[in-house]
Design a protein around this motif. Structure first.
Motif, PDB file in Angstrom:
ATOM      1  N   THR A 134      -6.348 -11.812  10.637  1.00 18.96           N
ATOM      2  CA  THR A 134      -6.740 -12.465   9.637  1.00 18.96           C
ATOM      3  C   THR A 134      -6.132 -11.596   8.399  1.00 18.96           C
ATOM      4  O   THR A 134      -5.946 -10.475   8.402  1.00 18.96           O
ATOM      5  CB  THR A 134      -8.516 -12.479   9.132  1.00 18.96           C
ATOM      6  OG1 THR A 134      -8.757 -11.122   9.346  1.00 18.96           O
ATOM      7  CG2 THR A 134      -9.069 -13.237  10.252  1.00 18.96           C
ATOM      8  N   ASP A 135      -5.844 -12.144   6.995  1.00 16.12           N
ATOM      9  CA  ASP A 135      -5.163 -11.547   6.098  1.00 16.12           C
ATOM     10  C   ASP A 135      -6.020 -11.765   4.715  1.00 16.12           C
ATOM     11  O   ASP A 135      -5.278 -12.383   3.723  1.00 16.12           O
ATOM     12  CB  ASP A 135      -3.612 -11.987   5.946  1.00 16.12           C
ATOM     13  CG  ASP A 135      -2.813 -11.195   5.127  1.00 16.12           C
ATOM     14  OD1 ASP A 135      -2.911  -9.965   4.948  1.00 16.12           O
ATOM     15  OD2 ASP A 135      -2.015 -11.889   4.379  1.00 16.12           O
ATOM     16  N   PRO A 136      -7.174 -11.230   4.397  1.00 11.95           N
ATOM     17  CA  PRO A 136      -7.723 -11.323   3.028  1.00 11.95           C
ATOM     18  C   PRO A 136      -7.093 -10.404   2.260  1.00 11.95           C
ATOM     19  O   PRO A 136      -5.887  -9.695   2.488  1.00 11.95           O
ATOM     20  CB  PRO A 136      -9.248 -10.979   3.479  1.00 11.95           C
ATOM     21  CG  PRO A 136      -9.039 -10.053   4.736  1.00 11.95           C
ATOM     22  CD  PRO A 136      -8.017 -10.518   5.410  1.00 11.95           C
ATOM     23  N   THR A 137      -7.652 -10.065   1.060  1.00 10.12           N
ATOM     24  CA  THR A 137      -7.018  -9.238   0.143  1.00 10.12           C
ATOM     25  C   THR A 137      -7.784  -8.018  -0.191  1.00 10.12           C
ATOM     26  O   THR A 137      -7.706  -7.312  -1.114  1.00 10.12           O
ATOM     27  CB  THR A 137      -7.047  -9.980  -1.300  1.00 10.12           C
ATOM     28  OG1 THR A 137      -8.258 -10.291  -1.620  1.00 10.12           O
ATOM     29  CG2 THR A 137      -6.118 -11.261  -1.361  1.00 10.12           C
ATOM     30  N   TYR A 138      -8.809  -7.603   0.676  1.00 10.24           N
ATOM     31  CA  TYR A 138      -9.664  -6.575   0.560  1.00 10.24           C
ATOM     32  C   TYR A 138      -8.937  -5.111   0.284  1.00 10.24           C
ATOM     33  O   TYR A 138      -9.135  -4.301  -0.566  1.00 10.24           O
ATOM     34  CB  TYR A 138     -10.624  -6.312   1.478  1.00 10.24           C
ATOM     35  CG  TYR A 138     -11.846  -7.391   1.720  1.00 10.24           C
ATOM     36  CD1 TYR A 138     -12.479  -7.577   0.433  1.00 10.24           C
ATOM     37  CD2 TYR A 138     -11.890  -8.232   2.726  1.00 10.24           C
ATOM     38  CE1 TYR A 138     -13.326  -8.599   0.649  1.00 10.24           C
ATOM     39  CE2 TYR A 138     -12.703  -9.202   2.828  1.00 10.24           C
ATOM     40  CZ  TYR A 138     -13.627  -9.494   1.800  1.00 10.24           C
ATOM     41  OH  TYR A 138     -14.630 -10.430   1.682  1.00 10.24           O
ATOM     42  N   GLY A 139      -7.831  -4.983   0.855  1.00  9.34           N
ATOM     43  CA  GLY A 139      -7.137  -3.822   0.894  1.00  9.34           C
ATOM     44  C   GLY A 139      -6.210  -3.680  -0.476  1.00  9.34           C
ATOM     45  O   GLY A 139      -5.646  -2.592  -0.581  1.00  9.34           O
ATOM     46  N   ILE A 140      -5.966  -4.624  -1.197  1.00 12.25           N
ATOM     47  CA  ILE A 140      -5.406  -4.268  -2.427  1.00 12.25           C
ATOM     48  C   ILE A 140      -6.009  -4.699  -3.857  1.00 12.25           C
ATOM     49  O   ILE A 140      -5.321  -5.119  -4.783  1.00 12.25           O
ATOM     50  CB  ILE A 140      -3.956  -5.599  -2.418  1.00 12.25           C
ATOM     51  CG1 ILE A 140      -4.493  -7.053  -2.139  1.00 12.25           C
ATOM     52  CG2 ILE A 140      -2.909  -5.249  -1.066  1.00 12.25           C
ATOM     53  CD1 ILE A 140      -3.255  -7.990  -2.306  1.00 12.25           C
ATOM     54  N   VAL A 141      -7.276  -5.062  -3.772  1.00 13.91           N
ATOM     55  CA  VAL A 141      -7.967  -5.506  -4.775  1.00 13.91           C
ATOM     56  C   VAL A 141      -8.523  -4.037  -5.470  1.00 13.91           C
ATOM     57  O   VAL A 141      -8.621  -4.164  -6.727  1.00 13.91           O
ATOM     58  CB  VAL A 141      -9.370  -6.150  -4.432  1.00 13.91           C
ATOM     59  CG1 VAL A 141      -8.841  -7.446  -3.989  1.00 13.91           C
ATOM     60  CG2 VAL A 141     -10.162  -5.233  -3.685  1.00 13.91           C
ATOM     61  N   SER A 142      -8.149  -2.966  -4.810  1.00 10.88           N
ATOM     62  CA  SER A 142      -8.512  -1.685  -5.572  1.00 10.88           C
ATOM     63  C   SER A 142      -7.671  -0.585  -4.737  1.00 10.88           C
ATOM     64  O   SER A 142      -7.025  -0.898  -3.709  1.00 10.88           O
ATOM     65  CB  SER A 142      -9.972  -1.257  -5.652  1.00 10.88           C
ATOM     66  OG  SER A 142     -10.476  -0.848  -4.259  1.00 10.88           O
ATOM     67  N   ASP A 143      -7.729   0.700  -5.287  1.00 11.90           N
ATOM     68  CA  ASP A 143      -7.411   1.985  -4.504  1.00 11.90           C
ATOM     69  C   ASP A 143      -8.242   2.453  -3.557  1.00 11.90           C
ATOM     70  O   ASP A 143      -7.902   3.536  -3.186  1.00 11.90           O
ATOM     71  CB  ASP A 143      -6.690   2.811  -5.732  1.00 11.90           C
ATOM     72  CG  ASP A 143      -5.523   2.299  -6.298  1.00 11.90           C
ATOM     73  OD1 ASP A 143      -4.534   1.810  -5.757  1.00 11.90           O
ATOM     74  OD2 ASP A 143      -5.675   2.587  -7.578  1.00 11.90           O
ATOM     75  N   TYR A 144      -9.340   1.814  -3.452  1.00 13.86           N
ATOM     76  CA  TYR A 144     -10.348   2.523  -2.405  1.00 13.86           C
ATOM     77  C   TYR A 144     -10.182   2.356  -0.799  1.00 13.86           C
ATOM     78  O   TYR A 144     -10.201   3.234  -0.198  1.00 13.86           O
ATOM     79  CB  TYR A 144     -11.709   1.990  -2.630  1.00 13.86           C
ATOM     80  CG  TYR A 144     -12.905   2.669  -2.165  1.00 13.86           C
ATOM     81  CD1 TYR A 144     -13.142   3.771  -2.410  1.00 13.86           C
ATOM     82  CD2 TYR A 144     -13.784   1.975  -1.110  1.00 13.86           C
ATOM     83  CE1 TYR A 144     -14.237   4.800  -1.842  1.00 13.86           C
ATOM     84  CE2 TYR A 144     -14.793   2.632  -0.743  1.00 13.86           C
ATOM     85  CZ  TYR A 144     -15.029   3.911  -0.846  1.00 13.86           C
ATOM     86  OH  TYR A 144     -16.137   4.683  -0.335  1.00 13.86           O
ATOM     87  N   GLU A 145      -9.399   1.107  -0.547  1.00 17.49           N
ATOM     88  CA  GLU A 145      -9.337   1.003   0.788  1.00 17.49           C
ATOM     89  C   GLU A 145      -7.846   0.538   0.871  1.00 17.49           C
ATOM     90  O   GLU A 145      -7.474  -0.213   2.024  1.00 17.49           O
ATOM     91  CB  GLU A 145     -10.384  -0.407   1.448  1.00 17.49           C
ATOM     92  CG  GLU A 145     -11.854   0.182   1.279  1.00 17.49           C
ATOM     93  CD  GLU A 145     -12.507  -1.010   2.075  1.00 17.49           C
ATOM     94  OE1 GLU A 145     -11.935  -1.938   2.851  1.00 17.49           O
ATOM     95  OE2 GLU A 145     -13.720  -0.793   2.183  1.00 17.49           O
ATOM     96  N   GLY A 146      -7.133   0.907   0.102  1.00 22.75           N
ATOM     97  CA  GLY A 146      -5.701   0.629   0.202  1.00 22.75           C
ATOM     98  C   GLY A 146      -4.805   0.966  -1.004  1.00 22.75           C
ATOM     99  O   GLY A 146      -5.211   2.033  -1.769  1.00 22.75           O
ATOM    100  N   TYR A 147      -4.233   0.230  -1.506  1.00 25.32           N
ATOM    101  CA  TYR A 147      -3.469   0.222  -2.954  1.00 25.32           C
ATOM    102  C   TYR A 147      -3.400  -1.046  -3.725  1.00 25.32           C
ATOM    103  O   TYR A 147      -3.092  -1.980  -3.337  1.00 25.32           O
ATOM    104  CB  TYR A 147      -1.942   0.670  -2.488  1.00 25.32           C
ATOM    105  CG  TYR A 147      -1.675   1.803  -1.792  1.00 25.32           C
ATOM    106  CD1 TYR A 147      -1.973   3.220  -2.271  1.00 25.32           C
ATOM    107  CD2 TYR A 147      -1.436   1.979  -0.398  1.00 25.32           C
ATOM    108  CE1 TYR A 147      -1.849   4.349  -1.320  1.00 25.32           C
ATOM    109  CE2 TYR A 147      -1.223   2.992   0.614  1.00 25.32           C
ATOM    110  CZ  TYR A 147      -1.630   4.273  -0.047  1.00 25.32           C
ATOM    111  OH  TYR A 147      -1.217   5.394   0.707  1.00 25.32           O
TER     112      TYR A 147
END
Length: 303
Positions: A134-147
């Motif tokens: 799956t490919d949601p956007t959780y990792g790109i909505v902030s710098d907390y869990e990604g960038y």
């Protein structure tokens, strides 16, 4: 409905799926957001993600906890393929990777139609070797869990990857935020969680089911709706029951979608997996902690 401090019984069948005197054990704490548990039967250990701390941790039955990998590229969900290799979804690199037996990393997927993926979240491998994620956007909505970044994909998709050919197909494109996924034991049904309500209460908090016949998905329907929190990671036992993460613990649904019962957890559950030598120990990642509890069912996943 019967309730105690550990269980809610919504259907009498659930009493035969739990060990009445088994207690919920906190095995480790100190994470920022625990996710992606995967059991290594051959190494007798559990590996899971602590996404904001950009690390993966390892737990052994002796009680030892150590760092498995750091930095982890903000890895989230994991599984193993039929050769026992670790397959991981990485927020930071926006890719799906495979850890080879010698420890080297192979990139399996990082773009679709020439554009970067959003932030791969969770992953399963079918018996034919195809990799579904799956490919949601959780990792790109902030710098907390990604960038933090703008999505390049127009939709948030479920993908199927043939690792032999490298062919990547978007097999479902109408999710709000596709999340955990799992196949039924006979692999004729694919379940996918939609956790869109995580950021908007008006969006879905349900699990959808698809028939998988002749290599294609069909007959999309809502299988179950979570009544507390959202569905994140999901797993299936060998009888076809579905176990889902939720705001108040782990919810268990029969193959017809009926809520059988809940295992109550004091923190919001992100994901879960079956493990132990007999695959009858449920490992639960919940906010800051790793928990476990014994059940009478057996997890369907292999290896």
């Amino acid at each position: 409905m019967a309730q105690n401090t550990t269980y809610e019984i919504h259907d009498p069948r659930f009493r035969h799926m739990i060990v009445g005197n088994a207690r919920l054990e906190e095995l480790h704490t100190g994470c920022r957001w625990a996710e992606g548990p995967v059991w290594f039967s051959d190494a007798n250990q559990l590996v899971w993600s602590d996404i904001p701390n950009e690390r993966m941790l390892r737990w052994s039955p002796e009680g030892d906890v150590s760092v498995f990998r750091q930095p982890s590229n903000f890895a989230n969900g994991h599984t193993r393929d039929r050769q026992g290799r670790l397959v991981s979804c990485e927020h930071g690199t926006r890719r799906v990777s495979r850890t080879e037996i010698d420890g080297s990393i192979t990139v399996l997927a990082q773009a679709y139609n020439g554009k970067r993926l959003n932030s791969p979240n969770d992953v399963v491998v079918r018996s034919d070797g195809t990799i579904w994620f799956t490919d949601p956007t959780y990792g790109i909505v902030s710098d907390y869990e990604g960038y933090r970044s703008e999505p390049e994909q127009a939709t948030r998709n479920v993908y199927r990857l043939d690792p032999q050919t490298g062919e990547l197909d978007a097999v479902v494109t109408d999710f709000n935020q596709p999340n955990g996924l799992a196949f039924s034991p006979d692999e004729t049904i694919l379940y996918v969680a939609d956790s869109g309500a995580s950021h908007n209460d008006r969006l879905p908090r349900h699990i959808r089911a698809f028939d998988f016949i002749g290599g294609t998905l069909s007959n999309s329907r809502v299988f179950a709706t979570i009544d507390n929190g959202i569905p994140d990671g999901i797993r299936i036992d060998t009888a076809g029951n579905l176990w889902s993460s939720a705001g108040d613990g782990v919810h268990c649904f029969a193959p017809d979608g009926k809520l059988l019962g809940k295992i109550l957890v004091p923190q919001t559950v992100a994901n879960l997996t079956f493990g132990g030598p007999r695959r009858n120990r449920l490992f639960i990642t919940a906010t800051t902690s790793l928990y476990s509890i014994y059940v009478t069912v057996t997890g369907a996943q292999v290896p």
